[in-house]
Write an enzyme that holds these catalytic residues in place. Structure first.
Site, PDB file in Angstrom:
ATOM      1  N   GLY A  12       2.524   4.002  -6.159  1.00  0.00           N
ATOM      2  CA  GLY A  12       3.099   3.022  -4.982  1.00  0.00           C
ATOM      3  C   GLY A  12       3.958   1.973  -5.329  1.00  0.00           C
ATOM      4  O   GLY A  12       3.695   0.924  -4.871  1.00  0.00           O
ATOM      5  N   LYS A  78      24.854  -8.439  -1.604  1.00  0.00           N
ATOM      6  CA  LYS A  78      25.556  -8.045  -3.003  1.00  0.00           C
ATOM      7  C   LYS A  78      27.010  -7.743  -2.802  1.00  0.00           C
ATOM      8  O   LYS A  78      26.894  -6.448  -2.141  1.00  0.00           O
ATOM      9  CB  LYS A  78      24.959  -7.179  -3.844  1.00  0.00           C
ATOM     10  CG  LYS A  78      25.241  -6.869  -4.835  1.00  0.00           C
ATOM     11  CD  LYS A  78      24.248  -6.092  -5.879  1.00  0.00           C
ATOM     12  CE  LYS A  78      25.023  -5.562  -7.029  1.00  0.00           C
ATOM     13  NZ  LYS A  78      23.837  -4.524  -7.852  1.00  0.00           N
ATOM     14  N   VAL A 185      -5.999   8.374 -10.666  1.00  0.00           N
ATOM     15  CA  VAL A 185      -5.943   9.801 -11.033  1.00  0.00           C
ATOM     16  C   VAL A 185      -6.504   9.834 -12.546  1.00  0.00           C
ATOM     17  O   VAL A 185      -5.954   9.243 -13.544  1.00  0.00           O
ATOM     18  CB  VAL A 185      -4.547  10.353 -10.920  1.00  0.00           C
ATOM     19  CG1 VAL A 185      -4.422  11.873 -11.448  1.00  0.00           C
ATOM     20  CG2 VAL A 185      -4.161  10.300  -9.459  1.00  0.00           C
TER      21      VAL A 185
HETATM   22  P1  AMP Z   1       6.052   1.860 -11.427  1.00  0.00           P
HETATM   23  O1  AMP Z   1       5.546   1.692 -12.744  1.00  0.00           O
HETATM   24  O2  AMP Z   1       6.595   0.700 -10.525  1.00  0.00           O
HETATM   25  O3  AMP Z   1       7.030   3.273 -11.198  1.00  0.00           O
HETATM   26  O4  AMP Z   1       4.992   2.246 -10.381  1.00  0.00           O
HETATM   27  C1  AMP Z   1       3.927   3.331 -10.774  1.00  0.00           C
HETATM   28  C2  AMP Z   1       2.953   3.507  -9.858  1.00  0.00           C
HETATM   29  O5  AMP Z   1       1.941   4.435 -10.010  1.00  0.00           O
HETATM   30  C3  AMP Z   1       2.056   2.282  -9.469  1.00  0.00           C
HETATM   31  O6  AMP Z   1       1.685   2.041  -7.954  1.00  0.00           O
HETATM   32  C4  AMP Z   1       0.710   2.701 -10.269  1.00  0.00           C
HETATM   33  O7  AMP Z   1      -0.642   2.064  -9.669  1.00  0.00           O
HETATM   34  C5  AMP Z   1       0.572   4.111  -9.934  1.00  0.00           C
HETATM   35  N1  AMP Z   1      -0.130   4.964 -11.131  1.00  0.00           N
HETATM   36  C6  AMP Z   1       0.064   4.887 -12.364  1.00  0.00           C
HETATM   37  N2  AMP Z   1      -0.592   5.697 -13.062  1.00  0.00           N
HETATM   38  C7  AMP Z   1      -1.603   6.099 -12.012  1.00  0.00           C
HETATM   39  C8  AMP Z   1      -2.968   6.921 -11.913  1.00  0.00           C
HETATM   40  N3  AMP Z   1      -3.556   7.410 -13.180  1.00  0.00           N
HETATM   41  N4  AMP Z   1      -3.621   6.982 -10.826  1.00  0.00           N
HETATM   42  C9  AMP Z   1      -2.960   6.577  -9.577  1.00  0.00           C
HETATM   43  N5  AMP Z   1      -1.824   5.933  -9.548  1.00  0.00           N
HETATM   44  C10 AMP Z   1      -1.073   5.642 -10.624  1.00  0.00           C
END
Ligand code: AMP
Length: 507
Positions: A12, A78, A185
């Site tokens: 998210g 921008k 997950v």
């Molecule tokens: P970003 O690093 O800004 O691209 O965001 C990564 C998103 O993936 C965040 O909302 C995390 O909470 C979600 N995320 C990463 N690993 C997991 C996982 N194992 N299960 C559920 N959500 C995940």
């Protein structure tokens, strides 16, 4: 009753919520159930706070007005990016990469002609900062919105608080029917090329027809696919870390409508003006400067108080080979990342989702789907590689001699044959327009952007013949024209204030 087609978006961050919105909108009349699942223990990175003009199309396609989203995200306008301290060529120590407007059509021709003459050895002015409206608007703290309507719109991008944008898009997606589940997950159930389900800590097994991996650098779903390959860009782009800080906005200073990307000793620093704060970050290579020294340089450059809290990040530059594999689509950092120099991250996200939505059919024979996926992946790779060339061009063209970082970035970074051919053509006064035209969409960036980069860095012969006085006069005419025009645009702050007044829908 027939079950709806199910889509599970994992993650998210901005990418996840952009995908949720675009999918919910495009499939609003189809039997589709979209769920976004994100962990509350794994945070988002959330430093992509600038955009290209492409983002305008995102909000337009969703029917979301600037007055709805911009105040909610502390967003600003921008007009382009200013690049000080990349080049040491006299007269080119700083240059501007503008977003273009129809107002630039004629003066742009003077710029193109002058660059040609200067490449041919004539001493004519050719710094893009002087030839487009964007730098005049942004250095005078104007918004790209005229007081009196023009028969066309200016191209512009945005700066925004990525966390707030994520929240805003979460709310619009939920209002459009997207289910939001908080869970983590822990495993992925695969069946050959396809994913059947993910296993979560609280909700157990969650099955879906289509999976969208927005889990960030972890690439939780995509990286386990059979034959998964990641094309590493680090031999071209050395930067692998950043140290960032948020500074309170200095209300005594005018609110600029530009990003500043300033060269430091072993990388560059962005300054992104938001309504309430300025976001800054030093993007560097830890082969050339240690994290604590990079932090010290950032603190010194910005004169930060000791109490200022900084954040250290690692970056992995490159892209996957297959963004769409089986029934899984990667969007955002899971599919790849090019450092933030040209603020392209959200453009890559948006382009990926939009192209996917154009290509995807709910029921399609496997073979036809496979062919479509191959074409789709080629197109997305082309986009990544085109952006890579443009970003790599900045490093290759730098002329700094003061540190090993800049010399190595210029001399040792590996660039594509295509970029090399373009540089050779430019240096040999060849037919650059012909070459750009031949490459077409493959070079991603427009002729004006390539010229701004090449000319802006001062890539011209060193010894030049004097030009006649008419050239000087023409240059002054262009400057007078742009200076006169900028005053016809609203003050940046006044335009933003107007957006917050809900009774008024700005032009
Ligand atoms: P970003 O690093 O800004 O691209 O965001 C990564 C998103 O993936 C965040 O909302 C995390 O909470 C979600 N995320 C990463 N690993 C997991 C996982 N194992 N299960 C559920 N959500 C995940």
């Amino acid at each position: 009753m027939k079950k709806p087609y199910s889509v599970l978006i994992v993650g998210g961050g901005t990418a996840g919520w952009m995908a949720a919105n675009l999918m919910a909108h495009r499939w609003r009349d189809s039997e589709v159930a979209i769920t976004l699942l994100e962990s509350d223990t794994i945070g988002t990175i959330g430093v992509g706070e600038g955009s290209t003009p492409y983002l305008k199309g995102f909000f337009k396609s969703l029917g979301i007005a600037e007055s709805e989203w911009m105040p909610a995200c502390n967003a600003t306008y921008k007009c382009g990016i200013r690049f000080p301290r990349w080049s040491t060529v006299p007269g080119y120590e700083s240059y501007y990469h503008p977003f273009f407007s129809p107002l630039d059509r004629e003066i742009g021709q003077v710029f193109f002609r002058n660059t040609g003459q200067r490449r041919g050895g004539l001493d004519v002015p050719a710094n893009p900062t002087d030839f487009f409206h964007a730098p005049y608007l942004s250095s005078n703290a104007r918004a790209p919105h005229p007081e009196k309507p023009l028969p066309f719109e200016l191209d512009y991008g945005y700066h925004f608080d990525a966390g707030l944008l994520g929240r805003f898009l979460r709310d619009t997606a939920k209002a459009a029917g997207v289910q939001h589940v908080i869970d983590t997950v822990s495993a992925v159930e695969r069946n050959a090329e396809r994913i059947d389900a993910v296993v979560t800590e609280k909700h157990g097994r969650v099955a879906a027809d289509l999976f969208v991996d927005c889990s960030g650098f972890r690439a939780l779903l995509l990286s386990g696919a059979p034959g998964y390959r990641f094309r590493d860009f680090s031999s071209t782009l050395f930067n692998n870390a950043a140290v960032t800080v948020q500074m309170e906005r200095d209300q005594s200073q005018p609110l600029l409508s530009e990003t500043i990307s300033e060269g430091l000793s072993s990388g560059w620093m962005w300054r992104i003006p938001l309504q309430n704060r300025t976001g800054c970050g030093y993007v560097y290579s830890d082969h050339f400067v240690a994290a604590n020294d990079a932090e010290a340089e950032l603190r010194k450059t910005l004169r930060l108080p000791e109490s200022a809290r900084v954040n250290h990040l690692k970056m992995k530059v490159g892209r996957v080979e297959q963004h769409w594999h089986g029934n899984c689509l990667g969007v955002g950092l899971s599919q790849g990342f090019i450092e933030p120099l040209e603020a392209t991250a959200l453009m890559l996200v948006q382009f990926t989702i939009e192209h996917f939505l154009d290509a995807f059919r709910f029921s399609e024979p496997e073979a036809a789907g496979e062919q479509k996926r191959t074409g789709f992946n080629e197109r997305i790779n082309q986009l990544f590689d085109g952006v890579l060339d443009y970003v790599a061009g900045h490093y290759r063209l730098n002329t700094r001699e003061d540190t090993a970082y800049w010399r190595t970035a210029r001399e040792d970074a590996i660039i594509s044959d295509r970029l090399q051919a373009l540089l050779d053509c430019w240096d040999n006064n060849g037919d650059v327009d012909g070459l750009l035209e031949q490459a077409g969409a493959e070079l991603v960036y427009s002729r004006a952007s390539w010229y701004s980069l090449l000319a802006g860095m001062g890539r011209f012969p060193v010894s030049l013949r004097p030009a006649d006085a008419a050239v000087q006069q023409e240059w002054e005419d262009v400057r007078r024209f742009c200076t006169g025009n900028q005053a016809r645009f609203r003050q940046h702050q006044a335009q933003l204030d107007m957006l917050t007044r809900t009774d008024h829908e700005p032009a």
